[in-house]
Design a protein around this motif. Structure first.
Motif, PDB file in Angstrom:
ATOM      1  N   LEU A 183      -5.034  -2.344   4.761  1.00 25.79           N
ATOM      2  CA  LEU A 183      -3.808  -3.079   4.489  1.00 25.79           C
ATOM      3  C   LEU A 183      -2.827  -2.247   3.657  1.00 25.79           C
ATOM      4  O   LEU A 183      -1.612  -2.274   3.906  1.00 25.79           O
ATOM      5  N   LEU A 184      -3.346  -1.512   2.697  1.00 30.27           N
ATOM      6  CA  LEU A 184      -2.479  -0.645   1.884  1.00 30.27           C
ATOM      7  C   LEU A 184      -1.734   0.367   2.750  1.00 30.27           C
ATOM      8  O   LEU A 184      -0.545   0.616   2.544  1.00 30.27           O
ATOM      9  N   ALA A 185      -2.428   0.918   3.722  1.00 27.92           N
ATOM     10  CA  ALA A 185      -1.834   1.939   4.580  1.00 27.92           C
ATOM     11  C   ALA A 185      -0.704   1.391   5.447  1.00 27.92           C
ATOM     12  O   ALA A 185       0.145   2.153   5.934  1.00 27.92           O
ATOM     13  N   LYS A 222      -3.837  -2.896  -4.696  1.00 28.83           N
ATOM     14  CA  LYS A 222      -4.525  -1.909  -5.544  1.00 28.83           C
ATOM     15  C   LYS A 222      -5.352  -2.604  -6.626  1.00 28.83           C
ATOM     16  O   LYS A 222      -6.451  -2.143  -6.968  1.00 28.83           O
ATOM     17  N   ALA A 223      -4.851  -3.720  -7.155  1.00 29.30           N
ATOM     18  CA  ALA A 223      -5.616  -4.482  -8.142  1.00 29.30           C
ATOM     19  C   ALA A 223      -6.873  -5.061  -7.495  1.00 29.30           C
ATOM     20  O   ALA A 223      -7.957  -5.051  -8.100  1.00 29.30           O
ATOM     21  N   ALA A 224      -6.741  -5.565  -6.268  1.00 29.09           N
ATOM     22  CA  ALA A 224      -7.906  -6.078  -5.541  1.00 29.09           C
ATOM     23  C   ALA A 224      -8.914  -4.973  -5.276  1.00 29.09           C
ATOM     24  O   ALA A 224     -10.125  -5.157  -5.425  1.00 29.09           O
ATOM     25  N   LEU A 225      -8.404  -3.810  -4.920  1.00 27.45           N
ATOM     26  CA  LEU A 225      -9.282  -2.670  -4.655  1.00 27.45           C
ATOM     27  C   LEU A 225     -10.058  -2.260  -5.908  1.00 27.45           C
ATOM     28  O   LEU A 225     -11.247  -1.929  -5.848  1.00 27.45           O
ATOM     29  N   SER A 226      -9.402  -2.305  -7.057  1.00 26.15           N
ATOM     30  CA  SER A 226     -10.091  -1.989  -8.314  1.00 26.15           C
ATOM     31  C   SER A 226     -11.224  -2.962  -8.589  1.00 26.15           C
ATOM     32  O   SER A 226     -12.297  -2.567  -9.060  1.00 26.15           O
ATOM     33  N   SER A 227     -11.007  -4.233  -8.279  1.00 25.46           N
ATOM     34  CA  SER A 227     -12.058  -5.240  -8.470  1.00 25.46           C
ATOM     35  C   SER A 227     -13.255  -4.981  -7.572  1.00 25.46           C
ATOM     36  O   SER A 227     -14.397  -5.139  -7.979  1.00 25.46           O
ATOM     37  N   VAL A 228     -12.983  -4.588  -6.331  1.00 24.85           N
ATOM     38  CA  VAL A 228     -14.085  -4.256  -5.411  1.00 24.85           C
ATOM     39  C   VAL A 228     -14.843  -3.042  -5.922  1.00 24.85           C
ATOM     40  O   VAL A 228     -16.090  -3.018  -5.921  1.00 24.85           O
ATOM     41  N   ASN A 229     -14.120  -2.038  -6.385  1.00 25.99           N
ATOM     42  CA  ASN A 229     -14.779  -0.823  -6.900  1.00 25.99           C
ATOM     43  C   ASN A 229     -15.630  -1.129  -8.115  1.00 25.99           C
ATOM     44  O   ASN A 229     -16.747  -0.605  -8.264  1.00 25.99           O
ATOM     45  N   GLU A 230     -15.137  -1.998  -9.011  1.00 24.36           N
ATOM     46  CA  GLU A 230     -15.912  -2.370 -10.195  1.00 24.36           C
ATOM     47  C   GLU A 230     -17.183  -3.107  -9.793  1.00 24.36           C
ATOM     48  O   GLU A 230     -18.249  -2.878 -10.378  1.00 24.36           O
ATOM     49  N   ALA A 231     -17.076  -3.990  -8.812  1.00 28.96           N
ATOM     50  CA  ALA A 231     -18.235  -4.750  -8.368  1.00 28.96           C
ATOM     51  C   ALA A 231     -19.257  -3.886  -7.659  1.00 28.96           C
ATOM     52  O   ALA A 231     -20.444  -4.231  -7.597  1.00 28.96           O
ATOM     53  N   LYS A 254       5.342  -6.957  10.640  1.00 27.77           N
ATOM     54  CA  LYS A 254       5.515  -5.535  10.336  1.00 27.77           C
ATOM     55  C   LYS A 254       6.670  -5.286   9.377  1.00 27.77           C
ATOM     56  O   LYS A 254       7.740  -5.888   9.493  1.00 27.77           O
ATOM     57  N   ASP A 255       6.404  -4.369   8.443  1.00 29.14           N
ATOM     58  CA  ASP A 255       7.391  -3.929   7.462  1.00 29.14           C
ATOM     59  C   ASP A 255       7.866  -5.043   6.536  1.00 29.14           C
ATOM     60  O   ASP A 255       8.893  -4.913   5.880  1.00 29.14           O
ATOM     61  N   HIS A 289     -13.740  -3.042   0.835  1.00 27.93           N
ATOM     62  CA  HIS A 289     -12.992  -1.868   0.382  1.00 27.93           C
ATOM     63  C   HIS A 289     -12.186  -1.278   1.541  1.00 27.93           C
ATOM     64  O   HIS A 289     -10.980  -0.992   1.412  1.00 27.93           O
ATOM     65  N   ALA A 290     -12.826  -1.112   2.683  1.00 27.65           N
ATOM     66  CA  ALA A 290     -12.147  -0.530   3.849  1.00 27.65           C
ATOM     67  C   ALA A 290     -11.002  -1.414   4.331  1.00 27.65           C
ATOM     68  O   ALA A 290      -9.938  -0.917   4.736  1.00 27.65           O
ATOM     69  N   SER A 291     -11.197  -2.728   4.267  1.00 32.76           N
ATOM     70  CA  SER A 291     -10.147  -3.652   4.690  1.00 32.76           C
ATOM     71  C   SER A 291      -8.913  -3.549   3.800  1.00 32.76           C
ATOM     72  O   SER A 291      -7.771  -3.550   4.279  1.00 32.76           O
ATOM     73  N   LEU A 292      -9.129  -3.453   2.497  1.00 31.53           N
ATOM     74  CA  LEU A 292      -7.997  -3.330   1.570  1.00 31.53           C
ATOM     75  C   LEU A 292      -7.275  -2.005   1.757  1.00 31.53           C
ATOM     76  O   LEU A 292      -6.038  -1.941   1.710  1.00 31.53           O
TER      77      LEU A 292
END
Length: 237
Positions: free
Chosen positions: A202-204, A226-235, A161-162, A196-199
């Motif tokens: 983790l961000l939260a 956030k970079a990983a999330l962008s890759s998921v969104n693109e895919a 944590k943290d 997407h939900a998993s990333l």
């Protein structure tokens, strides 16, 4: 205050920065995040000893998931006294790995031994099944299990944590010295919606550092996720 974490490069197929295990000292010894494959046991042992520990000091191994590059040496470590922490869905394959080995053999054929080495079963009394949000306390260390499906249904990210999150494959692949994050979109369990939900999950949690198994520790967890999330969104489009 950041926890001391040592990266052990397992030198998979004589390649640097391919697969890492992470060693975390605590008041009663040390734990590993990931075991790596059976084929890299000598590098794992050397890395443990380089940090002043022996195999007998390893109390727990925290697995992100049961794929051979992440969990192959877990049974070998369990035989030497380590407790193996794993997702409920992956636990049965650690107890009885025959089906997992047969499936991998269909893919890798006669290269199985060279690539992955031996995959030993984990005795039932050495297995800890980690539910989502469960805290595993070891000495003065507390590891939090964060179920993060998408790459595999049985995937766990482990967090302090943290401070730091160990993301296995869900946080992607990133080489030391680079910002680029690549995601290992591997069937058969690939699910972009869950990824997407998993990333987002983790961000939260606002970790400061991130440690993907492939293959180092980075100090920019938010940017990385956030970079990983962008890759998921693109895919997804």
């Amino acid at each position: 205050m950041s926890r001391k974490v040592h990266t052990i490069d397992l030198n998979f197929l004589n390649r640097e920065d391919a697969i890492a295990a992470y060693l975390i000292p605590h008041s009663e010894g040390a734990v590993l995040v990931e075991s790596g494959p059976g084929s890299t046991i000598s590098a794992l042992q050397a890395g443990i000893e380089e940090q002043g520990f022996t195999l007998n000091d390893i109390t727990h191994v925290f697995l992100s998931h049961i794929h051979l590059d992440h969990a192959g040496a877990a049974g070998w470590l369990a035989e030497r006294g380590a407790q193996i922490c794993v997702h409920p869905v992956g636990a049965r394959h650690m107890l009885s790995p025959e089906k997992l080995i047969a499936s991998a053999t269909r893919i890798y054929k006669d290269k199985m031994e060279m690539l992955w080495g031996e995959f030993l079963a984990v005795p039932e009394d050495k297995l800890i099944i980690a539910e989502d949000g469960q805290e595993v306390s070891v000495g003065d260390l507390i590891m939090v299990a964060i179920h993060t499906p998408g790459h595999a249904e049985h995937h766990i990210s482990w967090g302090i944590k943290d401070d730091i999150v160990f993301t296995g494959d869900i946080g992607g692949v990133r080489m030391p010295g680079y910002d680029y994050v690549r995601l290992p979109f591997v069937p058969p369990e690939l699910h972009l919606g869950k990824w997407h939900a998993s990333l987002e999950k983790l961000l939260a949690m606002k970790f400061k550092r991130i440690a993907p198994t492939h293959s180092s520790i980075f100090d920019d967890a938010e940017r990385h996720l956030k970079a990983a999330l962008s890759s998921v969104n693109e895919a997804s489009h």
